[in-house]
Design a protein around this motif. Structure first.
Motif, PDB file in Angstrom:
ATOM      1  N   GLU A 151      44.075  28.563  50.319  1.00 43.42           N
ATOM      2  CA  GLU A 151      45.455  28.333  50.754  1.00 43.42           C
ATOM      3  C   GLU A 151      46.320  29.550  50.429  1.00 43.42           C
ATOM      4  OE1 GLU A 151      46.972  25.962  52.506  1.00 43.42           O
ATOM      5  OE2 GLU A 151      44.974  25.135  52.879  1.00 43.42           O
ATOM      6  N   LEU A 152      46.072  30.142  49.256  1.00 43.39           N
ATOM      7  CA  LEU A 152      46.821  31.340  48.883  1.00 43.39           C
ATOM      8  C   LEU A 152      46.497  32.499  49.825  1.00 43.39           C
ATOM      9  CD1 LEU A 152      48.768  32.776  46.981  1.00 43.39           C
ATOM     10  CD2 LEU A 152      46.852  33.198  45.418  1.00 43.39           C
ATOM     11  N   VAL A 153      45.250  32.585  50.240  1.00 40.90           N
ATOM     12  CA  VAL A 153      44.863  33.619  51.207  1.00 40.90           C
ATOM     13  C   VAL A 153      45.681  33.472  52.484  1.00 40.90           C
ATOM     14  CG1 VAL A 153      43.016  34.402  52.738  1.00 40.90           C
ATOM     15  CG2 VAL A 153      42.533  33.991  50.324  1.00 40.90           C
ATOM     16  N   LYS A 154      45.838  32.239  52.965  1.00 40.16           N
ATOM     17  CA  LYS A 154      46.626  31.994  54.186  1.00 40.16           C
ATOM     18  C   LYS A 154      48.071  32.431  54.000  1.00 40.16           C
ATOM     19  CE  LYS A 154      43.892  28.013  55.742  1.00 40.16           C
ATOM     20  NZ  LYS A 154      43.910  26.559  56.011  1.00 40.16           N
ATOM     21  N   GLN A 155      48.631  32.132  52.814  1.00 41.12           N
ATOM     22  CA  GLN A 155      50.012  32.529  52.550  1.00 41.12           C
ATOM     23  C   GLN A 155      50.164  34.052  52.551  1.00 41.12           C
ATOM     24  OE1 GLN A 155      51.629  30.798  49.020  1.00 41.12           O
ATOM     25  NE2 GLN A 155      51.217  28.675  49.635  1.00 41.12           N
ATOM     26  N   ILE A 156      49.207  34.723  51.948  1.00 39.43           N
ATOM     27  CA  ILE A 156      49.257  36.187  51.886  1.00 39.43           C
ATOM     28  C   ILE A 156      49.157  36.782  53.281  1.00 39.43           C
ATOM     29  CG2 ILE A 156      48.019  38.244  51.088  1.00 39.43           C
ATOM     30  CD1 ILE A 156      47.192  36.584  48.608  1.00 39.43           C
ATOM     31  N   ARG A 157      48.249  36.261  54.105  1.00 40.97           N
ATOM     32  CA  ARG A 157      48.044  36.798  55.444  1.00 40.97           C
ATOM     33  C   ARG A 157      49.276  36.628  56.332  1.00 40.97           C
ATOM     34  NH1 ARG A 157      44.256  40.244  54.265  1.00 40.97           N
ATOM     35  NH2 ARG A 157      42.115  39.473  54.216  1.00 40.97           N
ATOM     36  N   LYS A 158      50.147  35.669  55.989  1.00 41.27           N
ATOM     37  CA  LYS A 158      51.346  35.446  56.800  1.00 41.27           C
ATOM     38  C   LYS A 158      52.442  36.462  56.491  1.00 41.27           C
ATOM     39  CE  LYS A 158      50.652  30.453  57.347  1.00 41.27           C
ATOM     40  NZ  LYS A 158      51.168  29.095  57.002  1.00 41.27           N
ATOM     41  N   GLN A 159      52.268  37.230  55.397  1.00 42.41           N
ATOM     42  CA  GLN A 159      53.260  38.230  55.024  1.00 42.41           C
ATOM     43  C   GLN A 159      52.888  39.576  55.645  1.00 42.41           C
ATOM     44  OE1 GLN A 159      55.954  37.310  53.124  1.00 42.41           O
ATOM     45  NE2 GLN A 159      55.097  35.231  53.186  1.00 42.41           N
ATOM     46  N   PRO A 160      53.672  40.076  56.604  1.00 43.23           N
ATOM     47  CA  PRO A 160      53.307  41.326  57.293  1.00 43.23           C
ATOM     48  C   PRO A 160      53.047  42.498  56.351  1.00 43.23           C
ATOM     49  CG  PRO A 160      55.157  40.248  58.380  1.00 43.23           C
ATOM     50  CD  PRO A 160      54.931  39.507  57.096  1.00 43.23           C
ATOM     51  N   GLN A 161      53.853  42.610  55.275  1.00 43.21           N
ATOM     52  CA  GLN A 161      53.696  43.739  54.368  1.00 43.21           C
ATOM     53  C   GLN A 161      52.443  43.635  53.498  1.00 43.21           C
ATOM     54  OE1 GLN A 161      55.694  41.189  54.020  1.00 43.21           O
ATOM     55  NE2 GLN A 161      56.578  40.987  51.964  1.00 43.21           N
ATOM     56  N   LEU A 162      51.803  42.448  53.492  1.00 44.75           N
ATOM     57  CA  LEU A 162      50.595  42.246  52.682  1.00 44.75           C
ATOM     58  C   LEU A 162      49.328  42.135  53.522  1.00 44.75           C
ATOM     59  CD1 LEU A 162      51.947  39.500  50.224  1.00 44.75           C
ATOM     60  CD2 LEU A 162      51.987  41.979  49.915  1.00 44.75           C
ATOM     61  N   ALA A 163      49.480  42.136  54.821  1.00 44.24           N
ATOM     62  CA  ALA A 163      48.359  41.812  55.709  1.00 44.24           C
ATOM     63  C   ALA A 163      47.166  42.744  55.550  1.00 44.24           C
ATOM     64  CB  ALA A 163      48.833  41.817  57.164  1.00 44.24           C
ATOM     65  N   ALA A 164      47.415  44.008  55.202  1.00 47.67           N
ATOM     66  CA  ALA A 164      46.317  44.985  55.128  1.00 47.67           C
ATOM     67  C   ALA A 164      45.690  45.087  53.741  1.00 47.67           C
ATOM     68  CB  ALA A 164      46.818  46.359  55.566  1.00 47.67           C
ATOM     69  N   ILE A 165      46.229  44.370  52.766  1.00 49.13           N
ATOM     70  CA  ILE A 165      45.703  44.473  51.403  1.00 49.13           C
ATOM     71  C   ILE A 165      44.344  43.771  51.315  1.00 49.13           C
ATOM     72  CG2 ILE A 165      46.073  43.806  48.991  1.00 49.13           C
ATOM     73  CD1 ILE A 165      49.056  44.043  49.489  1.00 49.13           C
ATOM     74  N   PRO A 166      43.313  44.434  50.768  1.00 42.79           N
ATOM     75  CA  PRO A 166      41.988  43.804  50.634  1.00 42.79           C
ATOM     76  C   PRO A 166      42.049  42.583  49.704  1.00 42.79           C
ATOM     77  CG  PRO A 166      41.860  46.176  50.303  1.00 42.79           C
ATOM     78  CD  PRO A 166      43.302  45.829  50.300  1.00 42.79           C
ATOM     79  N   LEU A 167      41.406  41.509  50.112  1.00 42.78           N
ATOM     80  CA  LEU A 167      41.345  40.285  49.320  1.00 42.78           C
ATOM     81  C   LEU A 167      39.902  40.009  48.919  1.00 42.78           C
ATOM     82  CD1 LEU A 167      43.699  37.933  51.392  1.00 42.78           C
ATOM     83  CD2 LEU A 167      44.297  39.514  49.555  1.00 42.78           C
ATOM     84  N   VAL A 168      39.722  39.541  47.695  1.00 40.68           N
ATOM     85  CA  VAL A 168      38.388  39.222  47.179  1.00 40.68           C
ATOM     86  C   VAL A 168      38.419  37.809  46.614  1.00 40.68           C
ATOM     87  CG1 VAL A 168      36.527  39.870  45.613  1.00 40.68           C
ATOM     88  CG2 VAL A 168      38.018  41.649  46.575  1.00 40.68           C
TER      89      VAL A 168
END
Length: 396
Positions: free
Chosen positions: A322-339
């Motif tokens: 769910e947190l991943v979905k929230q992060i992806r909705k933020q344009p300024q965070l969209a390119a940050i690698p997630l693990v």
């Protein structure tokens, strides 16, 4: 040397199985290269291979590329101290230019070097063996993958040495892994810079020569790995020396650059895991920001603008996905690698991570898993954001 396409044998290996599989397959008397590809490196833009060259069952050479004049010169320079001498270094560079212009083969290069006294047989053998052992330090912990044999019948003609017994070399590599594990507490990474505790050095009452030697090693502001390269020493030998300094309080470590990269954020509801992860990432030279509350994690992430984010799957309140979905909705965070972090080795979690565009990292479940986890973590960070040095430079 052109790579030969024909292959005759291959094998797969799981984590910590590489040494055993190599020992099994190196004693077949063949001549050529075992080319290794590691699963954890499969997503890199530039695929990384590791080659182990053998002739009639004896190990000759190891590198991330096939034997060539440039690769051989790099090994000889790295592990032969007198190449740092001004006169020898000048001749070394002249040979490099001549080799490129006249398209020498490795055996021609060695003949020229011996002729003008740059390297002898003993130095050549020592350098090649040290490179094999240092490579094994890294690659036996690289995890699962596959190996393919590439025949190269002229290999022993291009590198005319007796070679090294696989049984002896792999046993030595095993002993070195045990030594690295013992050093982990004092020397968490070879990519850290030693810092001198001058008051402790003064109180130690060491002989003036020994005190000066320690000061000279530290004042260069180089990482342990760079110190080993400058001294043409085995990295393990340098790590053991500095571990002794750490134990008696003479030295501590700091990240390689004052200009630090963007932080790595880790979100996990377990304070123990959070503390351990912060220690592991911090010891590699990256700044770390920890978040224990998943509900407030997004605000922290927006504020610090991290280089990468590690997220636990199972958290109260907001789950990792769910947190991943929230992060992806933020344009300024969209390119940050997630693990995605998890202690559950479920295939479904791995698939969900891939579908979400995330990397996947399994937490160590036992103390024996920590070394593999740390190696995987370091490789993943370098793959995602670069080394601490390169990440800091990218910001400036």
């Amino acid at each position: 040397m052109n790579r030969l396409i024909a292959t005759t044998e291959r094998f797969s290996f799981q984590s910590r199985e590489l040494s055993e599989q190599l020992l099994k397959h190196l004693q077949n008397g063949r001549t050529g290269y075992w080319e290794h590809q590691f699963d954890r490196l499969a997503d890199r833009e530039q695929v990384i291979h590791w080659y182990l060259a053998i002739a009639k069952g004896q190990i000759l050479y190891a590198s991330n590329r096939l034997l060539s004049v440039p690769s051989l010169m790099k090994i000889l320079y790295r592990y032969t101290l007198h190449t740092r001498n001004e006169l020898v270094g000048e001749r070394f560079e002249q040979l490099k230019v001549a080799a490129e212009q006249e398209v020498w083969t490795p055996v021609q290069l060695l003949a020229k070097m011996k002729q003008i006294g740059i390297v002898n047989d003993a130095q050549l053998i020592k350098a090649l063996k040290m490179k094999v052992l240092n490579d094994l330090d890294t690659y036996v912990l690289m995890g699962s993958g596959k190996a393919t044999f590439i025949p190269a019948p002229d290999l022993e003609l291009q590198l005319p040495i007796e070679g090294f017994s696989p049984i002896i070399v792999l046993d030595e590599a095993k002993q070195r892994q045990l030594q690295w594990e013992k050093l982990q507490q004092q020397v968490p990474s070879i990519h850290l810079i030693p810092v001198l505790n001058r008051s402790a050095l003064t109180k130690a009452n060491l002989p003036a020569g020994q005190q000066q030697r320690i000061e000279n090693l530290v004042q260069s502001q180089q990482t342990l790995n760079s110190i080993a390269e400058d001294m043409a020493k085995d990295t393990l030998e340098i790590a053991e020396m500095f571990a002794k300094f750490v134990r008696v309080g003479l030295v501590s470590f700091q990240p390689p650059k004052k200009d630090t990269p963007a932080p790595i954020v880790v979100v996990d509801d377990s304070p123990i895991i959070l503390s351990q992860f912060q220690h592991w990432v911090g010891s590699l030279g990256y700044p770390v920001v920890g978040c224990q509350e998943s509900e407030t994690a997004l605000a922290t992430i927006v504020e610090v603008d991290p280089a990468a984010i590690f997220i636990d799957i199972n958290m109260p309140g907001i789950s990792g996905f769910e947190l991943v979905k929230q992060i992806r909705k933020q344009p300024q965070l969209a390119a940050i690698p997630l693990v995605i972090l998890t202690g559950e080795q479920k295939l479904s979690n791995r698939w969900r991570a891939q579908w979400s565009g995330c990397e996947f990292l399994t937490k160590p479940l036992a103390s024996g898993d920590v070394s593999d986890f740390q190696a995987r973590l370091e490789e993943l960070l370098i793959n995602l954001v670069g080394t601490p040095e390169s990440a800091a430079n990218a910001q400036n």
